[in-house]
Design an enzyme around this catalytic site. Structure first.
Site, PDB file in Angstrom:
ATOM      1  N   ALA A  31       0.826  -1.217   0.000  1.00 34.03           N
ATOM      2  CA  ALA A  31       0.000   0.000   0.000  1.00 34.03           C
ATOM      3  C   ALA A  31       0.856   1.261   0.000  1.00 34.03           C
ATOM      4  O   ALA A  31       0.360   2.355  -0.262  1.00 34.03           O
ATOM      5  CB  ALA A  31      -0.917   0.000   1.227  1.00 34.03           C
ATOM      6  N   LYS A 200     -24.405 -12.170  -8.127  1.00 32.84           N
ATOM      7  CA  LYS A 200     -23.021 -12.135  -8.638  1.00 32.84           C
ATOM      8  C   LYS A 200     -23.016 -12.024 -10.159  1.00 32.84           C
ATOM      9  O   LYS A 200     -22.190 -11.313 -10.739  1.00 32.84           O
ATOM     10  CB  LYS A 200     -22.266 -13.373  -8.174  1.00 32.84           C
ATOM     11  CG  LYS A 200     -22.024 -13.374  -6.658  1.00 32.84           C
ATOM     12  CD  LYS A 200     -21.613 -14.752  -6.182  1.00 32.84           C
ATOM     13  CE  LYS A 200     -21.281 -14.763  -4.706  1.00 32.84           C
ATOM     14  NZ  LYS A 200     -21.205 -16.135  -4.164  1.00 32.84           N
TER      15      LYS A 200
END
Ligand code: HSE
Length: 403
Positions: A31, A200
């Site tokens: 990150a 989904k």
């Protein structure tokens, strides 16, 4: 350093806390800065939890905290989850979620709001649990027109079908196992009836076709009507039974549905067993690409959520181009027009079936006056018309690939 919060400490939310903790060094490296879990919102108490000091019950403490820049929504459902997600986005926080129900119902609105606020709404974990699928379709296949997507996108039903098919397990025992393993939804009827797969599929379809496809536009059948007899007949036809979600481009519109299928044993999807999911995406440049992995469960799903947290942190002042247009009646088309071969289990004689259907392939296992066969390729209207001529279908499933 960036502060994050988790809304909802259930199976997935607790997994996210655990992954952020356990893999903190690697996560910080990826990150580009340290990620600190500052608050966890839940109506319940968790005495003795390693995160005991982080729990709160007042959402405002997160919404009004400028230090919290990324929020994980793992509450589920569409009511409170929608309200909290909108408020976080409004407040300029990125939101990451595994909540497929919310994305399938209101993804377009939330993506638009995120766009207006210059933040991100990410949902990699909403489809396929731990499998990377949203980003690959949106980014890696961005230069393709997507012609078709099909696959096993519910871990619970795949687990049940596998247990029944390979171990002769009872439906209820297999379901209760799937619940204990943390695969099933809070209301497992959502899995069994195909609704979870439908949600989904809506997300994948919206992403692939660029307009929101709503659950109401996707005819959905679950595994309630799949019997042990069907499994034996399917095996004698060289197939397994799998619950598939499928969407196909028909003149620029999405023809999508969820239903049990017979899948030939030489097809890769036939070997996607247990909680695993397998999704095939067909692009007009790349051809078929298949994604495989754990489709449900605490840590696989948490892995995908935490990766989105990393991405949101990396893009904290950047907007990722992940969105689709508003839906509408003209975005979808009737999937019953899609042609395929069909599997029919019936209690009429083979002669009668052949008289009405012409040449068919019979299963050779027979019991209790029943028989089963595979038809020639035709659409649903045609197969129902032939059934109406006195060949009642005790089961009627499509056969994958025979079209
Ligand atoms: N109940 C879902 C499944 C969880 O079984 O696939 C993962 O989305």
């Amino acid at each position: 350093m960036i502060n994050v919060a988790i809304l909802g400490y259930g199976v997935v939310g607790s997994g996210v806390a655990e992954v952020l903790d356990k893999n903190s060094e690697r996560i910080a490296r990826n990150a580009g800065r340290e990620i600190i879990l500052k608050r966890i919102l839940d109506v319940r108490d968790f005495p003795g939890s390693p995160y005991e000091s982080l729990f709160i019950k007042d959402f405002d403490l997160i919404a009004n905290d400028p230090e919290i820049q990324v929020v994980v929504e793992t509450i589920g459902g569409t009511d409170v989850a929608f309200e909290f997600t909108s408020r976080c986005l409004e407040a300029g926080k990125s939101v990451v979620t595994s909540n497929k129900e919310l994305v399938a119902a209101r993804g377009h609105e939330l993506l638009r709001l995120a766009g207006l606020k210059g933040v991100n709404y990410l949902f990699e974990a909403s489809v396929g649990g731990g499998i990377p699928i949203i980003r690959p379709v949106a980014q890696c296949m961005a230069a393709n027109k997507i012609n078709e997507i099909y696959g096993i996108i519910n871990g619970t039903t795949n687990y049940i079908l596998t247990e029944m098919g390979t171990k002769g397990a009872e439906f209820s025992a297999a379901l209760s196992d799937a619940q204990k393993k943390g695969y099933a939804e809070a209301d497992p009827a959502t899995d069994i009836k195909g609704l979870d797969a439908c949600r989904k599929l809506c997300i994948l379809s919206s992403l692939a076709f660029g307009r929101h496809i709503y659950p109401e536009q996707v005819p959905t059948e679950g595994i309630e009507n799949v019997t042990a007899d069907d499994m034996r007949f399917a095996a004698s036809l060289g197939c397994k039974i799998k619950l598939l979600g499928r969407v196909r481009d028909v003149g620029g519109k999405a023809a999508a549905y969820v239903a049990p299928h017979l899948v030939g044993k030489d097809n890769l999807l036939a070997n996607v067993d247990g909680v695993m999911n397998g999704i095939v995406v067909r692009g007009n440049a790349v051809g078929d690409v298949m994604f495989y992995g754990a489709g449900a469960g605490k840590m696989p799903t948490a892995s995908a959520v935490a990766a989105d947290v990393v991405d949101a942190v990396k893009h904290i002042h950047l907007r990722k181009l992940l969105s689709w247009e508003e839906g509408g009646e003209d975005a979808a088309t009737d999937p019953s027009l899609l042609e395929s071969s069909w599997y029919i289990r019936t209690d009429v004689t083979g002669e009668k079936a052949t008289r009405e259907f012409g040449e068919v392939i019979f299963a050779d296992w027979a019991d209790g006056g029943q028989t089963a066969f595979k038809t020639a390729v035709m659409n649903e209207k045609k197969v129902r018309e032939l059934i109406g001529r006195g060949v009642p279908a005790l089961s009627l499933f499509r056969v994958l690939g025979d079209y």
